[in-house]
Design an enzyme around this catalytic site. Structure first.
Site, PDB file in Angstrom:
ATOM      1  N   ASP B  53       0.825  -1.208   0.000  1.00 54.68           N
ATOM      2  CA  ASP B  53       0.000   0.000   0.000  1.00 54.68           C
ATOM      3  C   ASP B  53       0.860   1.258   0.000  1.00 54.68           C
ATOM      4  O   ASP B  53       2.046   1.210   0.318  1.00 54.68           O
ATOM      5  CB  ASP B  53      -0.866   0.044   1.279  1.00 54.68           C
ATOM      6  N   TYR B 111       6.439  -9.865   7.193  1.00 56.34           N
ATOM      7  CA  TYR B 111       6.240  -8.427   7.384  1.00 56.34           C
ATOM      8  C   TYR B 111       6.615  -8.049   8.814  1.00 56.34           C
ATOM      9  O   TYR B 111       6.502  -8.859   9.738  1.00 56.34           O
ATOM     10  CB  TYR B 111       4.771  -8.042   7.176  1.00 56.34           C
TER      11      TYR B 111
END
Lengths: 246, 246
Positions: B53, B111
């Site tokens: 994003d 992540y």
């Protein structure tokens, strides 16, 4: 009754036009003065220990100002931090001697300049280093860094537009050294004071020593190029220890 | 003869509108495609392992593209790096199987999400952390992170506008853990795949556990808020070890 506040502040200089107020440009001093003047309801002058150039960073710059507002210094620090952009932070605020001046009272400053020597500079580091992957004899630079120690006339290593043209350009360097840390070649210099662009010119000179273009045995007859601002960080400013009256 | 090139790249997502090409906006994929298409003299599609994003960073994103140009991969890497902005760097480039797809062939991704728990976030860190100095029961968060491990339907933790509405929202999390490091509270999650906004929603949920608003004993019945993108970094993408034909 006016109070003198001393602050220690840190900033990422990337997005600012340096320390000093310039009309129409975003500067550290200008932003601080806008916020503190607003809080105090009158124009407040913020004095710094030194004018960092556009793009230069600070881990611990020292500044001071006088205000009438009776707010406790730590509350002031938090209130100002809420109004500052995230790339400027006040780390510490204390009430100090009404005559304290961060520039004239300082007895030493330390700067760091970082060369990135690897081939690929990580995206998280490029703002804080000067990319220089080209061959350098780093042993010569380690040797050369030492020759700047002591008191010398640094005229050749000051900016050509240095306005303090009539004053002495003799400065005293307490320590000047280079060391490798992974891909970084880190120059750290501590001195009583520095001329405009002096640290960046010393590093440019060390690079010429590393290239073999200038001798590393003594202070060279000329300066190398002024290296880019973004590799430079003001690390700390020192003041005499306060002696309490007996 | 077309060649498939696999690259590993790192980026600071602060100044980009995410991975995916969007007309008129600066995106990682868009910048890469512009440069590589120019080099190959025809439109080149760059496939990524996942669409980060806007504002999300990557230490080691993986992407691939097919070109006709016979340039050795490491020369290509250096040529593209010279044209990329400094906040995107290709770390590695190799020629790979013509059918390699960085998204469909990946078997795991890792992540990291970083919360800044101190009072004053250093100007050199704010781009990479979410400032959250408010009280949290971190022991509950450590406990809660574990409940996400295993295979679960993560529908409640996906973005409301997730377009893959008809596909399964079951994902497998191999490890999910939180640890403190100084002022940082670091969440690291490794899984077979992630839904849109899933990591940021898991962190928002962990924060609600830390506040005592959700139980940390089992997967909660609802998600917390989606935490800001800038605290999130794609750490690595894993692929099956290539087995050579006997």
């Amino acid at each position: 009754m006016s109070r003198r506040i001393r602050i220690t502040l840190s900033y990422d200089g990337t997005n600012f036009h340096g320390w000093q107020v310039q009309p129409g440009l975003s500067t550290i001093q200008g932003i601080l003065e806008d916020i503190i003047s607003e809080m105090d309801g009158k124009p407040v002058h913020v004095a710094g220990s030194g004018r960092t150039d556009a793009g230069v960073h600070a881990e611990a710059q020292v500044a001071a100002f006088s205000i009438d507002n009776p707010i406790p210094p730590d509350n002031l620090r938090r209130a100002v931090n809420r109004l500052l952009p995230p790339d400027i932070r006040i780390l510490d605020a204390v009430e100090t001697d009404p005559k304290f001046h961060p520039r004239f009272d300082s007895i030493a400053k330390t700067y760091r300049y970082v060369l990135f020597r690897g081939e690929t500079c990580p995206p998280f580091q490029w703002r804080y280093v000067h990319y220089h992957p080209y061959p350098l004899n780093e042993a010569k630079m380690v040797e050369g860094a030492k020759v700047f120690e002591g008191s010398h006339d640094f005229t050749k290593f000051s900016a050509k537009d240095d306005r303090s043209i009539e004053r002495s350009k003799v400065r005293t360097i307490y320590s000047s050294g280079i060391e490798r840390s992974g891909d970084l070649l880190i120059y750290t210099v501590r001195g009583g004071g520095f001329l405009k662009h002096m640290v960046r010119n010393l590093v440019g000179t060390l690079i010429e020593m590393g290239r073999g273009n200038l001798s590393s045995k003594r202070i060279p007859y000329k300066s190398g190029n002024t290296v880019p601002a973004k590799g430079l960080t003001m690390v700390s400013v020192e003041y005499p220890r306060v002696t309490l009256n007996p």
